[in-house]
Write an enzyme that holds these catalytic residues in place. Structure first.
Site, mmCIF file in Angstrom:
data_model
loop_
_atom_site.group_PDB
_atom_site.id
_atom_site.type_symbol
_atom_site.label_atom_id
_atom_site.label_comp_id
_atom_site.label_asym_id
_atom_site.label_seq_id
_atom_site.Cartn_x
_atom_site.Cartn_y
_atom_site.Cartn_z
ATOM 1 N N ARG A 264 0.788 -0.989 -0.139
ATOM 2 C CA ARG A 264 0.401 -0.133 -0.455
ATOM 3 C C ARG A 264 0.958 1.204 0.035
ATOM 4 O O ARG A 264 1.324 2.101 1.425
ATOM 5 C CB ARG A 264 -1.263 -0.074 0.780
ATOM 6 C CG ARG A 264 -1.846 1.157 0.563
ATOM 7 C CD ARG A 264 -2.683 1.129 2.473
ATOM 8 N NE ARG A 264 -2.218 2.270 3.406
ATOM 9 C CZ ARG A 264 -1.839 2.363 4.413
ATOM 10 N NH1 ARG A 264 -2.417 1.501 4.950
ATOM 11 N NH2 ARG A 264 -1.873 3.455 5.103
ATOM 12 N N HIS A 268 -4.132 5.072 3.808
ATOM 13 C CA HIS A 268 -5.329 4.707 4.058
ATOM 14 C C HIS A 268 -6.534 4.596 3.393
ATOM 15 O O HIS A 268 -6.559 4.273 3.596
ATOM 16 C CB HIS A 268 -5.436 4.300 5.629
ATOM 17 C CG HIS A 268 -6.364 3.490 5.743
ATOM 18 N ND1 HIS A 268 -6.564 2.511 5.987
ATOM 19 C CD2 HIS A 268 -7.884 3.941 6.887
ATOM 20 C CE1 HIS A 268 -8.333 1.688 6.015
ATOM 21 N NE2 HIS A 268 -8.538 2.819 6.741
ATOM 22 N N TYR A 277 3.785 6.809 10.872
ATOM 23 C CA TYR A 277 3.358 5.802 11.318
ATOM 24 C C TYR A 277 4.277 5.107 10.715
ATOM 25 O O TYR A 277 4.959 3.619 10.727
ATOM 26 C CB TYR A 277 2.098 4.698 11.338
ATOM 27 C CG TYR A 277 0.811 4.998 10.050
ATOM 28 C CD1 TYR A 277 1.215 3.838 9.218
ATOM 29 C CD2 TYR A 277 -0.044 5.299 10.171
ATOM 30 C CE1 TYR A 277 0.788 3.771 8.119
ATOM 31 C CE2 TYR A 277 -0.528 5.342 8.971
ATOM 32 C CZ TYR A 277 -0.465 4.340 8.195
ATOM 33 O OH TYR A 277 -1.580 4.868 6.774
#
Length: 364
Positions: A264, A268, A277
């Site tokens: 990814r 998100h 993160y």
């Protein structure tokens, strides 16, 4: 809508241990198993699908930032995983997408204008086309897997050859619904293909943290069904593996779990800040594995694509999107009562009472 073509030769997959993902194209576009490649027309079709859904993903960013689209889960970098799987389906097959699988739904035939309306939270995007077996994008994690098994079981009992294909992320494979669905599907030998997109992240939690399992495809072993790992940035390998699983399901062989190993690259959602993160080190090397660049390099090298044809494709995709955007912009503003539409084919007494109450409050 996609249509199946003649399946290429079924490759031999490595077995056991921490198997390396199956691959047909190396990152530099070189064919690792030339005899197993799909035919040239299929390769070009898959390339067009990937270019088309990437354009949607990139334009979604612009629309979101200008207030013309709601919060959207981008899938840029995962095009091979979504196209290679969805393009293996036929017009009578079911597709059960997660919230990140807009690219798969577009590949299966969901109109661009309706997709834009959906991510604008407009009722004009809520009802799927009558001739297209695609479910609305699932927000709850893993609930689509049991639903897909139910659809596959219904097709089996009706005596059709239709297949159900459902998506999940690596984090979703730790949910109970995932395991219950695989057991249910295996026990009843239903025509279902499970796609597990291992993109490295369950929102902000890396795969290595949320599970000690290294090869998620091996989770199929516990339910007596085949599990295959494939390079999810290699659209040709992903397509060949999925076509094999779909054909097997269609012929009565039962379900298959396919783990597409990808990444990814994007946040998100468009409202997410992934720098909180993950670090640059986490992303290192993934740009070089770009699935579209990989196939483009291969097609140019094989003489199947020219620079002029590629430029013409760009213009075609851009024109299609702008026409769809104009159509979506022309949809009328929804009324409050429309939030109750498309819940059931026929409204229940409760929905009728709720609609009457809303209309009374609105004075309509």
């Amino acid at each position: 809508m996609t249509s199946p073509d003649t399946a290429p030769p079924t490759p031999t997959f490595p077995a056991g241990g921490e198997q390396e993902p199956f691959q047909l194209l190396a990152p530099d576009g070189t064919a690792t198993q030339p005899d197993a490649l799909p035919d040239p027309d299929t390769r070009l079709r898959l390339y067009r699908h990937m270019r088309r859904i990437r354009h949607f993903d990139e334009r979604a960013w612009v629309l979101y930032r200008t207030g013309r689209l709601g919060v959207f889960p981008p899938y840029g970098g995962m095009e091979a995983s979504q196209v290679g799987t969805a393009a293996a389906l036929g017009p009578g097959d079911w597709l059960f997408p997660t919230y990140r699988d807009t690219g798969a739904a577009l590949t299966h035939g969901l109109p661009v204008a309706q997709t834009l309306a959906y991510w604008r939270t407009s009722p004009h995007g809520w009802a799927m086309p009558q001739d297209l077996k695609v479910l609305p994008f699932y927000i709850p994690i893993a609930t689509q897997y049991p639903h897909a098994v139910g659809a596959a079981l219904a097709e089996k009992r009706k005596g059709t050859r239709n297949v159900a294909l459902a998506y999940i992320g690596d984090g979703g494979s730790s949910e109970g619904d995932f395991h219950e669905a695989l057991n249910f599907a295996g026990a009843l030998t239903v025509p279902c293909v499970f796609i597990l997109q291992n993109n490295g992240w369950a929102i902000s939690v890396p795969t290595r943290t949320q599970t000690r399992a290294v090869n998620l495809a091996r989770r199929a072993d516990g339910y007596g069904i085949p599990g295959v790992r494939v390079d999810g940035n290699d659209v040709l390998a992903t397509y060949v593996v999925t076509r094999g699983a779909v054909t097997r399901a269609r012929d009565g062989g039962g379900p298959t779990l396919i783990e597409t190993v990808t990444y990814r690259v994007k946040p998100h959602t468009l409202a997410d800040d992934p720098s909180r993160y993950r670090t640059d080190a986490d992303n290192l090397g993934w740009a070089e594995k770009d699935p579209i660049l990989r196939l483009r390099t291969h097609l140019l090298g094989e003489g199947l694509l020219t620079e002029d044809a590629d430029a013409a494709l760009t213009r075609e995709i851009e024109a299609e999107f702008e026409a769809a955007l104009k159509e979506a912009d022309g949809y009328p503003e929804p009324t409050p009562a429309e939030i109750l539409d498309h819940v059931f084919a026929e409204p229940t007494p409760q929905l009728r009472r709720q609609r009457a109450q809303i209309e009374a409050e609105e004075g309509t």
